[in-house]
Motif scaffolding. Structure first.
Motif, short mmCIF file in Angstrom:
data_model
loop_
_atom_site.label_atom_id
_atom_site.label_comp_id
_atom_site.label_asym_id
_atom_site.label_seq_id
_atom_site.Cartn_x
_atom_site.Cartn_y
_atom_site.Cartn_z
N LEU A 66 0.94 -1.25 0.19
CA LEU A 66 -0.44 0.07 0.27
C LEU A 66 0.35 1.16 0.10
N GLU A 67 1.83 1.49 0.91
CA GLU A 67 2.63 2.47 0.66
C GLU A 67 3.49 2.96 -0.19
N GLU A 68 4.31 1.44 -1.05
CA GLU A 68 4.34 2.07 -1.93
C GLU A 68 3.86 2.07 -3.70
N LEU A 69 2.44 1.46 -4.11
CA LEU A 69 1.40 2.34 -4.39
C LEU A 69 1.29 3.36 -4.59
N GLY A 70 1.21 4.33 -3.28
CA GLY A 70 1.32 5.40 -2.28
C GLY A 70 2.25 6.64 -3.28
N ALA A 71 3.44 6.28 -2.92
CA ALA A 71 4.89 6.39 -3.85
C ALA A 71 4.61 6.38 -5.04
N ILE A 72 4.22 5.26 -5.45
CA ILE A 72 4.04 5.21 -7.32
C ILE A 72 3.21 6.55 -7.46
N SER A 73 1.57 6.21 -6.89
CA SER A 73 1.51 7.35 -7.48
C SER A 73 2.00 8.92 -6.74
N VAL A 74 2.42 8.95 -6.11
CA VAL A 74 2.54 10.53 -6.38
C VAL A 74 4.30 10.76 -7.59
N MET A 75 4.77 9.63 -7.68
CA MET A 75 5.81 9.52 -8.80
C MET A 75 4.93 9.83 -10.52
N VAL A 76 4.06 9.10 -10.47
CA VAL A 76 3.55 8.95 -11.45
C VAL A 76 2.87 10.85 -12.05
N MET A 120 7.58 17.48 -5.11
CA MET A 120 8.76 16.73 -4.70
C MET A 120 9.42 16.62 -3.18
N GLU A 121 8.39 17.31 -2.71
CA GLU A 121 8.46 18.28 -1.24
C GLU A 121 8.26 16.50 -0.41
N ALA A 122 6.45 16.67 -1.15
CA ALA A 122 5.55 15.62 -0.39
C ALA A 122 6.19 14.39 -0.99
N HIS A 123 6.64 14.63 -1.82
CA HIS A 123 7.21 12.74 -2.30
C HIS A 123 8.01 12.46 -0.89
N ASP A 124 9.37 13.31 -0.60
CA ASP A 124 10.12 13.22 0.59
C ASP A 124 9.06 13.11 2.41
N ASP A 125 7.98 13.93 2.43
CA ASP A 125 7.28 13.98 3.21
C ASP A 125 6.57 12.19 3.41
N PHE A 126 5.72 11.74 1.99
CA PHE A 126 5.62 10.70 2.11
C PHE A 126 6.37 9.47 2.66
N LYS A 127 6.97 9.92 2.11
CA LYS A 127 9.02 8.69 2.54
C LYS A 127 9.08 8.46 3.59
N ASN A 128 9.03 9.31 4.03
CA ASN A 128 9.07 9.58 5.64
C ASN A 128 7.79 9.51 6.55
N LYS A 129 6.93 9.00 5.88
CA LYS A 129 5.54 8.89 6.83
C LYS A 129 5.02 10.18 7.11
N HIS A 130 5.57 11.35 6.78
CA HIS A 130 5.10 12.54 7.57
C HIS A 130 3.49 12.88 6.43
N TYR A 131 2.94 12.00 6.68
CA TYR A 131 1.20 12.00 6.36
C TYR A 131 0.77 13.46 6.15
N PHE A 132 0.47 14.01 7.45
CA PHE A 132 0.15 15.06 7.47
C PHE A 132 0.81 16.22 6.66
N ASP A 133 1.94 16.34 6.33
CA ASP A 133 3.01 18.02 5.88
C ASP A 133 2.70 16.87 4.39
N ALA A 134 2.43 15.54 4.15
CA ALA A 134 2.54 15.20 2.46
C ALA A 134 0.81 15.88 1.81
N LYS A 135 0.15 15.44 2.73
CA LYS A 135 -1.24 15.67 2.95
C LYS A 135 -1.28 17.40 2.29
N ARG A 136 -0.78 18.06 3.05
CA ARG A 136 -0.72 19.72 2.51
C ARG A 136 0.16 19.89 1.35
N GLY A 137 0.67 19.24 1.37
CA GLY A 137 1.59 19.44 -0.33
C GLY A 137 0.87 19.32 -1.30
N PHE A 138 0.08 17.75 -1.18
CA PHE A 138 -0.62 17.27 -2.15
C PHE A 138 -2.23 18.40 -2.26
#
Length: 186
Positions: A66-76, A120-138
């Motif tokens: 699931l986490e990898e699918l999320g990272a794939i989604s961000v890269m897409v 790119m910043e949100a992707h880093d947050d996502f990979k580091n499991k800082h999901y709140f910050d990633a959501k803000r970026g997305f």
């Protein structure tokens, strides 16, 4: 008889060593469909078939967690924004667009340039499991598509040449946002 037994052992041992690979905690292709159903149920604007096609565009999705699918989604999404930025550059060279349209396209170019940096910043947050910050970026990146379209709509009768591209980018950001929301609650 012992020679037969030794050969059989030689065949069985490698099979036993490979057996754990079949039980790797990853998702099957069916799970991409299940995950996309879950994402689409969470966000009424997110289209199920779009989600499946987007994730399956990356062959790694077949065995991804699931986490990898999320990272794939961000890269897409990042790839889409980068391609869209190149497309806008080409449109700016097209002589059929009037000064107003070119102004809108320049605004869109800037919006998508900023969105790429934000993603790119949100992707880093996502990979580091800082999901709140990633959501803000997305969420912030998602605004690029809406603002880009709004610029064209300010002038009556003006049609955006980017409507389908903006909708696709919006959908991709929505997928990223829902992935981060689901994982944030795990």
């Amino acid at each position: 008889m012992t020679k037969k037994m030794n050969y059989r052992n030689l065949l069985i041992y490698p099979c036993l060593c490979l057996l754990p690979l079949f039980f790797h905690p990853s998702l099957s292709c069916d799970s991409v469909h299940r995950v996309c159903r879950k994402l689409a149920n969470r966000d009424p604007d997110l289209k199920y078939h779009f989600c499946v096609a987007s994730l399956e565009s990356d062959p790694r999705s077949r065995t991804a967690t699931l986490e990898e699918l999320g990272a794939i989604s961000v890269m897409v999404t990042i790839s889409n924004a980068t391609n869209l930025k190149s497309y806008i550059f080409k449109l700016l060279e097209d002589k059929r667009f009037d000064p107003y349209s070119k102004g809108c396209l320049r605004d869109c170019l800037e919006l998508y340039s900023d969105a790429i940096n934000t993603l790119m910043e949100a992707h880093d947050d996502f990979k580091n499991k800082h999901y709140f910050d990633a959501k803000r970026g997305f969420s912030s990146a998602m605004d690029a598509s809406v603002t880009c379209e709004a610029g064209f709509m300010e002038k009556e009768g003006e049609a955006s040449p980017l409507t389908k591209d903006d909708e696709r980018f919006f959908q991709l950001c929505a997928m990223d946002l829902v992935f981060a929301t689901i994982l944030d609650k795990k």
